[in-house]
Design a protein around this motif. Structure first.
Motif, mmCIF file in Angstrom:
data_model
loop_
_atom_site.group_PDB
_atom_site.id
_atom_site.type_symbol
_atom_site.label_atom_id
_atom_site.label_comp_id
_atom_site.label_asym_id
_atom_site.label_seq_id
_atom_site.Cartn_x
_atom_site.Cartn_y
_atom_site.Cartn_z
ATOM 1 N N GLN A 340 62.059 -5.061 -14.574
ATOM 2 C CA GLN A 340 62.727 -6.506 -15.035
ATOM 3 C C GLN A 340 64.246 -5.897 -15.572
ATOM 4 O O GLN A 340 64.088 -5.241 -15.939
ATOM 5 C CB GLN A 340 61.794 -6.701 -16.083
ATOM 6 N N ILE A 341 64.653 -6.753 -14.954
ATOM 7 C CA ILE A 341 66.568 -6.785 -15.846
ATOM 8 C C ILE A 341 66.544 -6.917 -16.979
ATOM 9 O O ILE A 341 65.586 -8.241 -17.017
ATOM 10 C CB ILE A 341 66.700 -7.906 -14.483
ATOM 11 N N HIS A 342 66.952 -6.296 -17.938
ATOM 12 C CA HIS A 342 67.127 -6.686 -19.520
ATOM 13 C C HIS A 342 69.115 -6.289 -19.602
ATOM 14 O O HIS A 342 69.589 -6.041 -19.279
ATOM 15 C CB HIS A 342 66.751 -5.338 -20.035
ATOM 16 N N PHE A 343 68.869 -7.379 -20.504
ATOM 17 C CA PHE A 343 70.356 -7.911 -21.064
ATOM 18 C C PHE A 343 70.235 -7.672 -22.471
ATOM 19 O O PHE A 343 69.909 -7.669 -23.503
ATOM 20 C CB PHE A 343 71.222 -9.355 -20.401
ATOM 21 N N VAL A 344 71.569 -6.858 -23.007
ATOM 22 C CA VAL A 344 71.941 -6.843 -24.029
ATOM 23 C C VAL A 344 72.560 -8.318 -24.812
ATOM 24 O O VAL A 344 73.180 -9.142 -23.863
ATOM 25 C CB VAL A 344 72.773 -5.739 -24.830
ATOM 26 N N PHE A 345 72.733 -8.788 -26.186
ATOM 27 C CA PHE A 345 73.264 -10.315 -26.531
ATOM 28 C C PHE A 345 74.293 -10.240 -27.787
ATOM 29 O O PHE A 345 73.457 -9.129 -28.537
ATOM 30 C CB PHE A 345 72.706 -11.528 -26.216
ATOM 31 N N GLN A 346 75.497 -10.532 -27.552
ATOM 32 C CA GLN A 346 76.293 -10.730 -28.975
ATOM 33 C C GLN A 346 74.789 -11.556 -29.702
ATOM 34 O O GLN A 346 74.957 -12.974 -29.479
ATOM 35 C CB GLN A 346 77.615 -11.157 -29.203
ATOM 36 N N ASP A 347 75.447 -11.756 -30.992
ATOM 37 C CA ASP A 347 74.899 -12.166 -32.171
ATOM 38 C C ASP A 347 76.520 -12.474 -32.915
ATOM 39 O O ASP A 347 76.911 -12.563 -33.674
ATOM 40 C CB ASP A 347 73.602 -11.643 -33.145
ATOM 41 N N GLY A 348 77.298 -13.803 -31.634
ATOM 42 C CA GLY A 348 78.095 -14.271 -31.862
ATOM 43 C C GLY A 348 79.177 -12.928 -31.659
ATOM 44 O O GLY A 348 78.704 -12.225 -31.017
ATOM 45 N N ILE A 349 80.422 -13.242 -32.434
ATOM 46 C CA ILE A 349 81.506 -12.546 -32.060
ATOM 47 C C ILE A 349 81.400 -10.967 -33.046
ATOM 48 O O ILE A 349 81.589 -11.164 -34.165
ATOM 49 C CB ILE A 349 83.026 -13.087 -32.194
ATOM 50 N N GLY A 350 81.625 -9.307 -32.805
ATOM 51 C CA GLY A 350 81.200 -8.589 -34.004
ATOM 52 C C GLY A 350 80.220 -7.678 -34.280
ATOM 53 O O GLY A 350 80.251 -6.889 -35.120
ATOM 54 N N LYS A 351 79.189 -8.439 -33.371
ATOM 55 C CA LYS A 351 77.547 -8.141 -34.190
ATOM 56 C C LYS A 351 76.523 -8.454 -32.264
ATOM 57 O O LYS A 351 76.828 -9.083 -31.724
ATOM 58 C CB LYS A 351 77.067 -8.841 -34.613
ATOM 59 N N MET A 352 75.801 -7.339 -32.830
ATOM 60 C CA MET A 352 74.741 -7.358 -31.684
ATOM 61 C C MET A 352 73.458 -8.043 -31.991
ATOM 62 O O MET A 352 73.311 -7.744 -33.175
ATOM 63 C CB MET A 352 74.970 -6.344 -31.400
ATOM 64 N N LYS A 353 72.883 -8.749 -31.153
ATOM 65 C CA LYS A 353 71.349 -9.149 -31.146
ATOM 66 C C LYS A 353 70.150 -8.391 -31.041
ATOM 67 O O LYS A 353 70.580 -7.242 -29.978
ATOM 68 C CB LYS A 353 71.220 -10.084 -30.366
ATOM 69 N N GLN A 354 69.608 -8.502 -32.521
ATOM 70 C CA GLN A 354 68.199 -7.091 -32.159
ATOM 71 C C GLN A 354 67.466 -8.494 -32.412
ATOM 72 O O GLN A 354 66.952 -9.312 -33.140
ATOM 73 C CB GLN A 354 68.135 -7.103 -33.962
ATOM 74 N N PHE A 355 66.128 -8.159 -32.233
ATOM 75 C CA PHE A 355 65.362 -9.501 -31.333
ATOM 76 C C PHE A 355 64.211 -8.776 -31.940
ATOM 77 O O PHE A 355 63.903 -7.756 -33.200
ATOM 78 C CB PHE A 355 64.819 -8.887 -30.033
ATOM 79 N N ASN A 356 63.002 -9.739 -32.283
ATOM 80 C CA ASN A 356 61.484 -9.414 -33.358
ATOM 81 C C ASN A 356 61.325 -8.330 -33.178
ATOM 82 O O ASN A 356 60.716 -7.939 -33.923
ATOM 83 C CB ASN A 356 61.006 -11.092 -33.168
ATOM 84 N N SER A 357 61.064 -7.721 -31.360
ATOM 85 C CA SER A 357 60.093 -6.618 -31.498
ATOM 86 C C SER A 357 61.201 -5.494 -32.216
ATOM 87 O O SER A 357 60.496 -4.000 -31.816
ATOM 88 C CB SER A 357 60.484 -6.795 -29.973
ATOM 89 N N GLY A 358 62.259 -5.390 -32.491
ATOM 90 C CA GLY A 358 63.337 -4.521 -33.439
ATOM 91 C C GLY A 358 64.376 -4.330 -31.858
ATOM 92 O O GLY A 358 64.641 -3.377 -32.441
ATOM 93 N N ASP A 359 63.806 -4.479 -30.485
ATOM 94 C CA ASP A 359 64.724 -3.703 -29.359
ATOM 95 C C ASP A 359 65.796 -5.079 -29.785
ATOM 96 O O ASP A 359 65.915 -5.155 -30.049
ATOM 97 C CB ASP A 359 63.950 -4.303 -27.740
ATOM 98 N N TYR A 360 67.073 -4.160 -29.017
ATOM 99 C CA TYR A 360 68.068 -4.834 -28.452
ATOM 100 C C TYR A 360 68.661 -5.184 -26.899
ATOM 101 O O TYR A 360 69.256 -6.160 -27.004
ATOM 102 C CB TYR A 360 69.338 -3.789 -29.048
#
Length: 379
Positions: A340-360
């Motif tokens: 599976q192809i994984h992506f990381v995502f911004q949580d707005g500008i200047g911060k990254m999204k951490q998902f419910n699993s704890g993974d980024y």
């Protein structure tokens, strides 16, 4: 049946300094005299065919005049030459000159030189020290912190390598003035990515000051204050990430922002696109996908695109790269898990999204990618 446990616990201090300034060759020589690296009798400058004439000969002569045993080893410039074959050729040349465990490598050049030299140092005689002297904005932003070293393969970029930290990094702003206009733009892509993932104030600074690097007729006009601030912030932001996760177990994945699609685009362009140009396009697509998934707003997406354009970086996927080929190439990314192809995502500008699993990072389906790519290309 017998059993013997081998208890191996290692506590290593891999700290090192990064010096930012101008004309740092003399400082490098003085540091070597002061014993910054112990038990070294031979130095190997590794550089490419472009940097050899610009800076290599000067550093070689300076160190020799200061009494060091030093040789220079070069390879043809270009990302396409960052390969296992080039590494083997350099190793053979060093072996022929009797370099052993009492040796130190000085990586003098851009990102290709930094990556290749660091990997070579990490495996030569099972590991020897190296010093990083990046000569491009891209290398200063991308290769100065973190210790990730690697070479490319026909399958994908940076697929084979090791974690090997330098002993010191010298960011010499004088070298930036010799760069072509296009190389400066390429380096700004990694700078913008760092701002996007870690510092909204730095993002705003770039919006307000990036024009101080260019003159109106598309020539360099490098403001020293801006260059020094950019160099410092790149190091600071990347350090904050690497400090928490130096071997990329989770949080360090955020540095992959823009790179999942970007590295695939770079390879599919046959490296006609510079690394920074390719990851700029990758960042633009990742920001669009993040907007589509409601991780960032339309205004934040537009600010990212506008900043990329202000830096005169590309934001569109080349027409000759098909979406299906791009997705297939993404499957070769090191971050792929369970096919599976994984992506990381911004949580707005200047911060990254951490998902419910704890993974980024999260997996993105092929169907969603194809749909999003088609929409993105129609903008």
């Amino acid at each position: 049946m017998a059993n013997f446990r081998v208890p191996l616990k290692k506590y290593v201090d891999s700290s090192y300094d990064i010096e930012v300034g101008s004309n740092l060759y003399g400082k490098l020589s003085r540091d070597l005299k002061d014993g910054i690296i112990e038990n070294v009798n031979r130095y190997a400058i590794i550089t490419d065919s472009n940097v050899k004439d610009l800076f290599g000969e000067h550093l070689l002569n300076l160190l020799r005049n200061d009494g060091f045993y030093v040789e220079m080893f070069t390879f043809p410039s270009g990302e396409q030459n960052k390969t296992r074959e080039t590494k083997a050729q350099l190793e053979d040349q060093m072996l022929a000159k009797s370099y052993g465990r009492d040796s130190c490598i000085i990586a003098l050049g851009g990102g290709t030189v930094s990556d290749l030299s660091g990997y070579l140092a990490g495996t030569y005689c099972r590991g020897i020290p190296y010093i990083n002297y990046p000569t491009t904005l891209l290398a200063a932003a991308d290769a100065s912190i973190g210790g990730k070293t690697a070479v490319n393969t026909p399958v994908a970029t940076n697929l084979i390598g090791v974690f090997h930290q330098p002993r010191k990094v010298y960011i010499d702003l004088i070298t930036w003035g010799t760069l072509p206009y296009r190389q400066i733009r390429s380096g700004l892509a990694e700078t913008i990515i760092h701002a996007c993932l870690g510092d909204i104030n730095f993002f705003q600074y770039l919006e307000n000051n990036i024009a101080r690097l260019y003159s109106p007729n598309n020539e360099l006009s490098l403001d020293n204050e801006v260059c020094e601030h950019i160099a410092f912030k790149n190091c600071e932001i990347k350090f904050r990430v690497v400090e928490k996760d130096d071997e990329e177990k989770n949080f360090r994945k955020v540095l992959n922002l823009g790179h999942t699609a970007g590295r695939a685009i770079e390879a599919l362009s046959n490296y006609n696109l510079l690394h920074g140009e390719a990851v700029a396009i990758g960042l633009a697509f990742q920001a669009y996908l993040g907007k589509k998934l409601n991780f960032n707003t339309i205004d934040e997406y537009r600010r990212i695109i506008n900043l990329l354009k202000l830096a005169e970086l590309p934001t569109e996927i080349p027409n000759d790269i098909k979406s299906v080929d791009l997705i297939n190439k993404m499957y070769t990314d090191k971050k792929v898990r369970n096919s599976q192809i994984h992506f990381v995502f911004q949580d707005g500008i200047g911060k990254m999204k951490q998902f419910n699993s704890g993974d980024y990072s999260i997996p993105i389906s092929e169907e969603l990618l194809l749909e999003s790519l088609d929409e993105f290309r129609k903008l």
